[in-house]
Write a protein that holds these residues in place. Structure first.
Motif, PDB file in Angstrom:
ATOM      1  N   TYR A  22     -51.440  64.146 -15.929  1.00 40.20           N
ATOM      2  CA  TYR A  22     -51.947  65.189 -15.044  1.00 40.20           C
ATOM      3  C   TYR A  22     -53.094  64.618 -14.214  1.00 40.20           C
ATOM      4  O   TYR A  22     -53.997  63.965 -14.732  1.00 40.20           O
ATOM      5  N   ASN A  23     -53.035  64.845 -12.913  1.00 42.49           N
ATOM      6  CA  ASN A  23     -53.980  64.289 -11.938  1.00 42.49           C
ATOM      7  C   ASN A  23     -53.789  62.801 -11.694  1.00 42.49           C
ATOM      8  O   ASN A  23     -54.555  62.187 -10.942  1.00 42.49           O
ATOM      9  N   LEU A  24     -52.773  62.199 -12.311  1.00 44.95           N
ATOM     10  CA  LEU A  24     -52.445  60.793 -12.061  1.00 44.95           C
ATOM     11  C   LEU A  24     -51.049  60.653 -11.450  1.00 44.95           C
ATOM     12  O   LEU A  24     -50.816  59.783 -10.622  1.00 44.95           O
ATOM     13  N   ASN A  25     -50.121  61.504 -11.876  1.00 45.42           N
ATOM     14  CA  ASN A  25     -48.762  61.509 -11.346  1.00 45.42           C
ATOM     15  C   ASN A  25     -48.588  62.749 -10.474  1.00 45.42           C
ATOM     16  O   ASN A  25     -48.794  63.876 -10.939  1.00 45.42           O
ATOM     17  N   ASN A  26     -48.228  62.548  -9.220  1.00 44.63           N
ATOM     18  CA  ASN A  26     -48.166  63.659  -8.271  1.00 44.63           C
ATOM     19  C   ASN A  26     -47.163  64.737  -8.689  1.00 44.63           C
ATOM     20  O   ASN A  26     -47.429  65.927  -8.533  1.00 44.63           O
ATOM     21  N   ASP A  27     -46.011  64.305  -9.211  1.00 37.83           N
ATOM     22  CA  ASP A  27     -44.975  65.270  -9.592  1.00 37.83           C
ATOM     23  C   ASP A  27     -45.449  66.163 -10.735  1.00 37.83           C
ATOM     24  O   ASP A  27     -45.301  67.385 -10.694  1.00 37.83           O
ATOM     25  N   ILE A  28     -46.016  65.539 -11.773  1.00 40.18           N
ATOM     26  CA  ILE A  28     -46.507  66.311 -12.920  1.00 40.18           C
ATOM     27  C   ILE A  28     -47.641  67.229 -12.496  1.00 40.18           C
ATOM     28  O   ILE A  28     -47.705  68.404 -12.901  1.00 40.18           O
ATOM     29  N   THR A  29     -48.525  66.733 -11.665  1.00 40.99           N
ATOM     30  CA  THR A  29     -49.649  67.550 -11.206  1.00 40.99           C
ATOM     31  C   THR A  29     -49.154  68.755 -10.421  1.00 40.99           C
ATOM     32  O   THR A  29     -49.629  69.881 -10.630  1.00 40.99           O
ATOM     33  N   GLU A  30     -48.196  68.548  -9.531  1.00 38.80           N
ATOM     34  CA  GLU A  30     -47.657  69.675  -8.763  1.00 38.80           C
ATOM     35  C   GLU A  30     -46.957  70.678  -9.664  1.00 38.80           C
ATOM     36  O   GLU A  30     -47.112  71.894  -9.495  1.00 38.80           O
ATOM     37  N   MET A  31     -46.200  70.184 -10.630  1.00 40.07           N
ATOM     38  CA  MET A  31     -45.516  71.088 -11.548  1.00 40.07           C
ATOM     39  C   MET A  31     -46.506  71.968 -12.308  1.00 40.07           C
ATOM     40  O   MET A  31     -46.344  73.185 -12.392  1.00 40.07           O
ATOM     41  N   LEU A  32     -47.538  71.339 -12.869  1.00 41.89           N
ATOM     42  CA  LEU A  32     -48.485  72.078 -13.697  1.00 41.89           C
ATOM     43  C   LEU A  32     -49.402  72.977 -12.884  1.00 41.89           C
ATOM     44  O   LEU A  32     -49.871  74.000 -13.375  1.00 41.89           O
ATOM     45  N   ASN A  33     -49.659  72.606 -11.639  1.00 47.74           N
ATOM     46  CA  ASN A  33     -50.466  73.464 -10.781  1.00 47.74           C
ATOM     47  C   ASN A  33     -49.660  74.630 -10.217  1.00 47.74           C
ATOM     48  O   ASN A  33     -50.231  75.645  -9.821  1.00 47.74           O
ATOM     49  N   SER A  34     -48.341  74.484 -10.176  1.00 46.73           N
ATOM     50  CA  SER A  34     -47.488  75.528  -9.612  1.00 46.73           C
ATOM     51  C   SER A  34     -46.884  76.434 -10.667  1.00 46.73           C
ATOM     52  O   SER A  34     -46.516  77.577 -10.369  1.00 46.73           O
TER      53      SER A  34
END
Length: 337
Positions: free
Chosen positions: A114-126
């Protein structure tokens, strides 16, 4: 008459011993910890450790919840009033050990990237992501202590001395029709009535109470290397068949491109077999129209006895497919201005 056969595994007992052997003292935070299979007790200890981590409110990590003692909520720090949700369950069939292994692996990956991989960050923020690592805890424990190839849960029946119900035949989706059995001794026994089993009832109740926010449902199984969508319970095509087909086709192409592995894809009944009472069909009929089942590695060489050395690759393939589908669903379900 000539009967032809081929021996796939010379020593299954040795393979089972390899799966249950935990010789390393690696901490739970280490990568190698998730390259092994873990008992139900280990899984529950791990969930508790995640909850304790959340109480420390560590910067840069998603927060976790405990809506239920056996599942977790992953969520990014970015709060949105219209935040959607995603559900992932693993281990509905007790012997499919790679499934709970993926859920644990996914949670740890999300925390680490989280906050390092864009895909994971977008998923968790959305999306809030609800993760149930072992949907069939009694059956899973039984595979560690008594019968490694046990499939069902461990509920008793008033009608028979036979034990267990197939939880993936116990949901109210063409319940107990062709592809299920009303005989308690059978592996695909559908139960006494829809949601007769506490595990199925608990998941169904939770999803019913969150049906307006949950946009994506995902159930992890093994084996066969397939990315599937409803219907399982009949050959009827769902209204958004073409859309779901496009999503799994794209995910399968990415797995082939990055990992050189082939996954079949399509509607479950047409791709594998008719299976009524499944959780994915039930979730779809509830209104979660992005509903999928993943069948992880392999194609049958090891089957349910997939060696620990395969865990990392199987999880990476599943993660790639999950991210591909989830990011597309996030786009497709953006709230209207």
């Amino acid at each position: 008459m000539c009967v032809c056969f081929r021996v796939l595994l010379d020593n299954t007992e040795e393979l089972i011993e390899m799966q249950t052997r935990n010789e390393s003292s690696d901490p739970r935070s280490s990568v190698s910890y998730y390259d092994r299979y873990h008992s139900l007790e280990d899984v529950r200890d791990l969930i508790v450790s995640y909850i304790l981590l959340d109480q420390q409110d560590c910067p840069g990590t998603p927060r976790h919840g405990q809506s239920h003692p056996d599942w977790l909520i992953l969520s990014g720090r970015q709060e949105r009033a219209e935040k959607r949700a995603m559900w992932i369950d693993c281990g509905i069939h007790a012997r499919e050990w790679i499934s709970p292994a993926f859920c644990l692996w996914f949670v740890q990956y999300s925390l680490n990237f989280y906050n390092l991989n864009n895909d994971i960050t977008e998923m968790l923020n959305s999306m809030d992501i609800y993760v149930l690592p072992v949907m069939n805890p009694d059956g899973y424990k039984y595979t560690w202590t008594t019968n490694r190839m046990w499939r069902k849960n461990r509920s008793s029946s008033k009608e028979s001395n036979c034990v267990g119900t197939d939880l993936n035949r116990n949901f109210d989706a063409n319940w107990c029709t062709k592809g299920a059995s009303n005989r308690p001794c059978d592996e695909i026994y559908c139960g006494q009535f829809p949601e007769s089993e506490p595990e199925a009832e608990a998941v169904a109740n939770f999803l019913r109470s969150h049906k307006d926010s949950v946009k994506l449902y995902l159930s992890i199984h093994s084996y066969g290397q397939m990315l599937l969508f409803p219907y399982s319970c009949s050959n009827e095509e769902v209204p958004n068949y073409a859309e779901l087909f496009e999503l799994v086709q794209e995910a399968a192409m990415k797995i082939r491109r990055y990992y050189r592995n082939n996954y079949k894809y399509g509607a479950s009944a047409k791709t594998i077999y008719v299976a009524p009472g499944g959780s994915d069909d039930w979730a779809y009929n509830l209104g979660i129209h992005y509903s999928f089942t993943f069948e992880l590695e392999d194609r049958g060489r090891y089957g349910f006895l997939l060696p620990p050395s395969f865990i990392s690759n199987a999880c990476n393939e599943a993660l790639l497919a999950l991210k591909s589908i989830a990011l597309r669903v996030i786009q497709k379900t953006q709230p209207q201005p």
